[in-house]
Structure formats: C-alpha cells, structure tokens
Design an enzyme around this catalytic site. Structure first.
Site, mmCIF file in Angstrom:
data_model
loop_
_atom_site.group_PDB
_atom_site.id
_atom_site.type_symbol
_atom_site.label_atom_id
_atom_site.label_comp_id
_atom_site.label_asym_id
_atom_site.label_seq_id
_atom_site.Cartn_x
_atom_site.Cartn_y
_atom_site.Cartn_z
ATOM 1 N N GLU A 37 0.870 -1.168 0.000
ATOM 2 C CA GLU A 37 0.000 0.000 0.000
ATOM 3 C C GLU A 37 0.915 1.228 0.000
ATOM 4 O O GLU A 37 1.792 1.344 0.866
ATOM 5 C CB GLU A 37 -0.882 0.009 1.252
ATOM 6 N N ARG A 263 5.194 -12.710 9.775
ATOM 7 C CA ARG A 263 5.906 -11.488 9.424
ATOM 8 C C ARG A 263 7.249 -11.436 10.146
ATOM 9 O O ARG A 263 7.469 -12.116 11.140
ATOM 10 C CB ARG A 263 5.078 -10.233 9.685
ATOM 11 N N LYS A 273 4.237 0.801 9.955
ATOM 12 C CA LYS A 273 4.390 1.973 9.088
ATOM 13 C C LYS A 273 3.884 3.237 9.772
ATOM 14 O O LYS A 273 4.444 4.313 9.570
ATOM 15 C CB LYS A 273 3.612 1.757 7.790
HETATM 16 P P1 ATP Z 1 1.249 -2.017 8.262
HETATM 17 O O1 ATP Z 1 0.655 -3.288 8.820
HETATM 18 O O2 ATP Z 1 2.436 -1.508 8.994
HETATM 19 O O3 ATP Z 1 0.246 -0.981 7.920
HETATM 20 P P2 ATP Z 1 1.406 -3.579 5.921
HETATM 21 O O4 ATP Z 1 2.122 -4.765 6.388
HETATM 22 O O5 ATP Z 1 -0.044 -3.714 5.744
HETATM 23 O O6 ATP Z 1 1.812 -2.397 6.843
HETATM 24 P P3 ATP Z 1 1.679 -3.314 3.087
HETATM 25 O O7 ATP Z 1 2.224 -2.207 2.296
HETATM 26 O O8 ATP Z 1 0.263 -3.645 2.925
HETATM 27 O O9 ATP Z 1 2.028 -2.988 4.597
HETATM 28 O O10 ATP Z 1 2.580 -4.606 2.868
HETATM 29 C C1 ATP Z 1 2.862 -5.150 1.609
HETATM 30 C C2 ATP Z 1 3.207 -6.588 1.777
HETATM 31 O O11 ATP Z 1 4.326 -6.740 2.643
HETATM 32 C C3 ATP Z 1 2.059 -7.343 2.401
HETATM 33 O O12 ATP Z 1 1.852 -8.545 1.694
HETATM 34 C C4 ATP Z 1 2.516 -7.605 3.810
HETATM 35 O O13 ATP Z 1 1.971 -8.795 4.314
HETATM 36 C C5 ATP Z 1 4.042 -7.669 3.668
HETATM 37 N N1 ATP Z 1 4.684 -7.278 4.912
HETATM 38 C C6 ATP Z 1 4.516 -6.141 5.605
HETATM 39 N N2 ATP Z 1 5.224 -6.139 6.744
HETATM 40 C C7 ATP Z 1 5.882 -7.326 6.779
HETATM 41 C C8 ATP Z 1 6.769 -7.940 7.704
HETATM 42 N N3 ATP Z 1 7.142 -7.327 8.844
HETATM 43 N N4 ATP Z 1 7.234 -9.167 7.405
HETATM 44 C C9 ATP Z 1 6.879 -9.778 6.263
HETATM 45 N N5 ATP Z 1 6.049 -9.268 5.368
HETATM 46 C C10 ATP Z 1 5.537 -8.055 5.604
HETATM 47 MG MG MG Z 2 -1.442 -3.927 4.284
#
Ligand code: ATP
Ligand code: MG
Length: 562
Positions: A37, A263, A273
């Site tokens: 996102e 994660r 984020k």
């Molecule tokens: P937040 O939860 O902090 O708002 P997010 O994880 O939803 O962020 P996205 O931009 O939606 O952020 O993430 C893009 C992809 O990266 C998603 O498929 C998510 O599952 C993966 N991702 C995000 N954070 C992690 C992490 N700490 N470890 C592994 N994968 C991750």
């Molecule tokens: Mg997300």
C-alpha cells in the site's frame, strides 16, 4: 517448470507450490505478486515479502507482479509509489512490464459490486458506526441482522449509483456483503465492501466517491491478474474465508489461493508503518532514509547492500509462527558481504599526533597497502608516510597495564604497512594535563612492517600521514531503541521513551587516508580495526567527506550461535 525440491531453503510454501505443480493445479503456472500500500516507505519486513514473492517466481520460472494496493486515498501518495519502485529495483528484482495499481481496477470492482447487489449478495446499510458495532456481536455471541438487510436489489442499486455519483455524504451508507451474521468468524458477518470517501485519489483524481475495502479489492485484484499463489502475512489467515467467498460469489474463473506466513519482527526495531511515519513527522529521526531507520532506503544509506538483505531474508526462512529475529543476524549478513567486497583503508576517528623525530622532514614515502586480504585480485594501493602522523587517541596509554599491547612510553608497536615506532616523549598541555602529541622514533630497517631480526611487536596500529590526511566527518550509529521489543509497548506514543539518546554520534575531526578523495557517494570501505563505513550522499568535496558507520567489526551473531 523449475523444480525446487532440492533447494536448501525449502519451506512450506515452496513445498505447496511443488505439490500444486505435480497435480497441475494452475496448468503448471506460478504467478505471485508483491502488493504494497503506497502509504509509507518500505522496510526490512517488506524485504522479506519481496524476496519471497519475487524469489519464488524466479525459482519456479514463474512471474511476480508489483501491485500498488491504493484503495485508501486518505493516506496514499505518489511519493511513496516512487520510493517503492526504487527500493524493489534496488533489491534486485524485476517485474518487467507488470506494474499495476488496484485503482486501475476500480471500474471492474464497481461492476462486480453491482453484480453482487443484483444476485442479492450485497446490500446498502444505514446503521451508524455505533449501531454497526452493536449488531456485529462478539467472538462468543452471534450478531444480529441489519434492518436494511432485505432491501430490494433495485433500491440498493439506486442508492449505490447515488453513492458513486457523490450525492451522499460520508458515513451515511455503506455497501455490505450479505453473508451470515451468525458466522463464528467475525469477518464473515456481512463485512463492508464499499464506503464513501470524498477525498481525491493520487491517481484517479475526483472520479470516485466510493472506495472498495481491502478485503474486497485484494482477492479480486489477484484474480484479475491471474495470480496463482497469493502470499501474505499471518494476520490475514482469518480473512481467508472472505477472500474465497468473493471469488465464489462472483463465480470467477481465475481462482487465486491465499497462503499466510509469519511477518518479520526484529529486535530493537519498530516495523509498523504508522509508527515509522510518526518518527519522521515528529522529527525524531532525520527523514525516511535516516540510516537508523529500518526502511530499505535507510538501510541503503547506512551502507547495507542488496545482497546482504537478500541473504538475510533467505537465512530467516519462511514459517507459520510469529517470532522475533535478532538484529545481530542482519548485522552479520552485511558484515559478511562487505568483508568480501569492501576495500580496506585507514581512517583515524579520534586523532592524536605523533612526530617521528628521526624521520627526515619534507620526506614522503609511498608505501604499499593491500586492498582486501580476502581477495588478492582487488590489488594494492599506495599510502603516503611522513614525519608527522595521526594515530587513534585510545591507542596510546601513558600508564599502560601489562596486557596493553598498543603504544605507551618506551614501548614499540608496528604501524600497519609502514614501520616500527617507539614512544620517546609525551607532550601535554601544562594546565589541563591533556596529551597534545607524542614524540616517537622509527626503525628504518622495518619498512613494510617487519623487522630483519624478527623481533616481535604485539600491537599493529592504523595511522594517517598528517600532511596528506583528508578531513572527514564520521557518523556512528547505534540501535534506535534501548529495548528489544519497542513495538510491543502499548499505547500510541509509548515507544518514544525507549528511543536511544546515543543512537547517533557525530565525529567531526577524523583524518582519512588520501586514497579516499575519489570515493563515490554510497561506496563502502572497511576502516581498518574500526568497522564498515560508506560515503554519505551529504559528502560535499574531497576535503569534507562524510562517512556512515554501517556496522562495527565485532560479530555478536557468530559468537552467540557457535
Ligand atoms: P502495516 O501493517 O504496517 O500498515 P502492511 O504490512 O499492511 O503495513 P503493506 O504495504 O500492505 O504494509 O505490505 C505489503 C506486503 O508486505 C504485504 O503482503 C505484507 O503482508 C508484507 N509485509 C509487511 N510487513 C511485513 C513484515 N514485517 N514481514 C513480512 N512481510 C511483511
Ligand atoms: Mg497492508
């Protein structure tokens, strides 16, 4: 098709893909996507997901798309889109021509919502958000049907059309899927599919007044792109029945399948984020690319290499349970990579001047120094030596204990690649007692750092010729937080009190060997005996170099895991 059975880093997702290939589930296709996102910069957790999705595509001769999941105009921005593109490329992955935006599918997603309304799988609900919560029930109690649940399709359609046209105020209506208010999984209790948002979108401008929810847009975007394996983190496991429900209700032919993995969590690091954005907006760090940030751009500026991050992601592997990874492993990976690739140089961080009294004035010798003892092909360079040099202030002790093998009065040490020297006099500031400089003698027979009579000296010091030295600033970084799990701190701002006040130390009086005058921004070096450093983009000219310490030399990971 590639067969990954013998890969050393096989995991449950790769095994599943192997099984799917055997049963010809997707006609032998493997197609993944990385769906960020664009509401922030990518961090090391995203790197795990990027390496998994693009890595699997490579290993199985499949494809991986880059898709911006841009369904919430309130938090998203082109700045983030641009940074994500830069970071994924830098990590070494290629989506070829397949860069997509969920917002490209808004028309299709709208048509499908209309279809759900017509098939009585969706309805317009007018409950206020308080009522909505009340009707939803709890984990132990079923919910209640909304009084608007049986609104006729024609009326739903009319209102939905008005919502789209911007004729209705925010929060007044939502479109909900008609599933089951008694379902044990709360996500299946008539979830919201569309809501009204009167904010303009960074790509579609003011065209839309309604925006699809993530749970609706995601499976359908996956289906549109013919994704086979939709990989996401564990918190979406409970959303999976809903993911499948939309695909079934719309009777889509392309049926991607969601698989969840845990994660990445890192010690001494926050990964949310929202909190990273707070660090930036509240100026607790110097921007998204502050070298203390766990963002990809921060790590890049700090001197981390793409190979070191990919290697880290491969070492941590993919599992189904949440855990906490020691940041020392990440540090180990960059050290390991730079050890092979970085040239050694001599830089004195805290200079103490030495006058070599028996060395001729106005004489300079160019001595041979080895660029990387790990790799002969990286060659040699010349380092100038002269009568006045700098050594590290803490390499001298006036009253040294027995085990101190560095310089002290009367003691002999080796200057790396140069000569043996012996300290003959200590010059001090009479008032403060501070040591201003040392007087030494050198043994001309020891050129290159060894003596013909094979006498032993225990200490070898790095040094820089005073006359030839470049002035440098060195930024030393430490962990941004003082506790292992700052993210676990409850409340909105709790983690702030665990910020490490010592996380940035700036040394402004460092002396670097002259070969560094041509060092390009971003390039990495091992400063002998100090650690790995890279040239910061803030560096202006060859006499105002700025270096970031990527990582110190001592490896606490190898030690702990012997
Ligand atoms: P937040 O939860 O902090 O708002 P997010 O994880 O939803 O962020 P996205 O931009 O939606 O952020 O993430 C893009 C992809 O990266 C998603 O498929 C998510 O599952 C993966 N991702 C995000 N954070 C992690 C992490 N700490 N470890 C592994 N994968 C991750
Ligand atoms: Mg997300």
């Amino acid at each position: 098709m590639g067969d990954n059975e013998n890969a050393s880093n096989s995991d449950f997702i790769r095994s599943k893909i192997n099984d799917d290939l055997k049963t010809n589930k997707y006609n032998g296709r493997v197609h993944t996507r990385f769906p960020p996102e664009p509401n922030g910069y990518l961090h090391i957790g995203h790197a795990k997901s990027i390496c998994l999705n693009f890595g699997i595509a490579q290993e199985f001769t499949g494809l991986c798309n880059l898709r911006f999941d841009d369904t919430n105009p309130e938090k998203e921005d082109m700045e983030y889109v641009d940074s994500i593109i830069e970071d994924v490329e830098w990590l070494g992955f290629d989506w070829q021509e397949r860069m997509y935006y969920a917002s490209d599918y808004f028309d299709q997603l709208y048509d499908w919502a209309v279809q759900l309304i017509k098939t009585e799988n969706a309805y317009i609900c007018e409950l206020t958000s308080d009522e909505f919560k009340d009707y939803r029930g709890t984990l132990t109690e079923p919910g209640k049907n909304s009084p608007f649940r049986n609104r006729p399709a024609a009326e739903n359609l009319e209102i939905f059309t008005d919502m789209k046209a911007g004729k209705i105020e925010e929060n007044q209506y939502v479109l909900r899927a008609k599933i089951d208010m008694g379902h044990p999984n709360l996500h299946m209790r008539d979830p919201v599919i569309y809501r009204i948002i009167n904010t303009s979108h960074h790509r579609t401008g003011s065209k839309w007044h309604i925006y699809p929810m993530y749970d609706y847009a995601h499976p359908l975007s996956d289906s549109i792109e013919n994704i086979t394996h939709s990989l996401c983190t564990l918190e979406f496991e409970i959303h999976r029945p809903l993911y499948d429900w939309f695909i079934n209700a719309l009777e889509l032919e392309s049926r991607p399948e969601q698989t969840e993995f845990s994660r990445l969590n890192l010690t001494y690091t926050i990964m949310s984020k929202r909190k990273l954005l707070e660090l930036v907006t509240e100026k607790l760090v110097n921007g998204w690319d502050d070298p203390r940030m766990p963002t990809i751009c921060g790590l890049r500026r700090r001197g981390y290499t793409p190979a070191s991050l990919r290697n880290f992601c491969s070492k941590i592997g993919i599992t189904k349970f949440n855990s906490l990874t020691d940041i020392a492993l990440l540090e180990h990976c960059v050290r390991d990579d730079l050890n092979k690739t970085a040239n050694r140089v001599m830089v004195v961080l805290d200079p103490l001047k030495i006058i070599i009294e028996n060395y001729p004035e106005n004489k300079t010798e160019d001595l041979d120094a080895i660029n990387n003892p790990e790799d002969e092909s990286m060659g040699k360079r010349k380092v100038p030596f002269s009568r006045e040099i700098y050594i590290e202030r803490n390499d001298f002790l006036e009253n040294a204990p027995k085990k101190f093998f560095r310089l002290s009065p009367g003691k002999e040490v080796r200057l790396r690649y140069a000569y043996y020297i012996t300290c003959t006099n200590v010059v001090k500031n009479e008032e403060s007692g501070e040591i201003i400089e040392l007087t030494c003698t050198y043994d001309p027979e020891t050129r290159g750092g060894s003596s013909p009579d094979k006498r032993k000296v225990k200490g070898t010091l790095h040094w820089v010729s005073a006359e030839h030295a470049l002035n440098a600033e060195v930024r030393l970084y430490d962990r941004l937080f003082t506790v292992e799990e700052p993210d676990a701190v409850k409340g909105d701002h709790g983690y702030e009190k665990f910020l490490n006040p010592e996380s940035l130390k700036i040394l402004t009086n460092c002396k670097a060997e002259p070969s560094l005058s041509t060092a390009a921004a971003g390039s990495s070096f091992q400063f002998e005996r100090q650690g790995y450093f890279n040239v910061d983009p803030d560096s202006s000219d060859s006499n105002h170099l700025i270096f970031n310490r990527t990582v110190a030399l001592r490896d606490s990971w190898t030690k702990k895991n012997k």
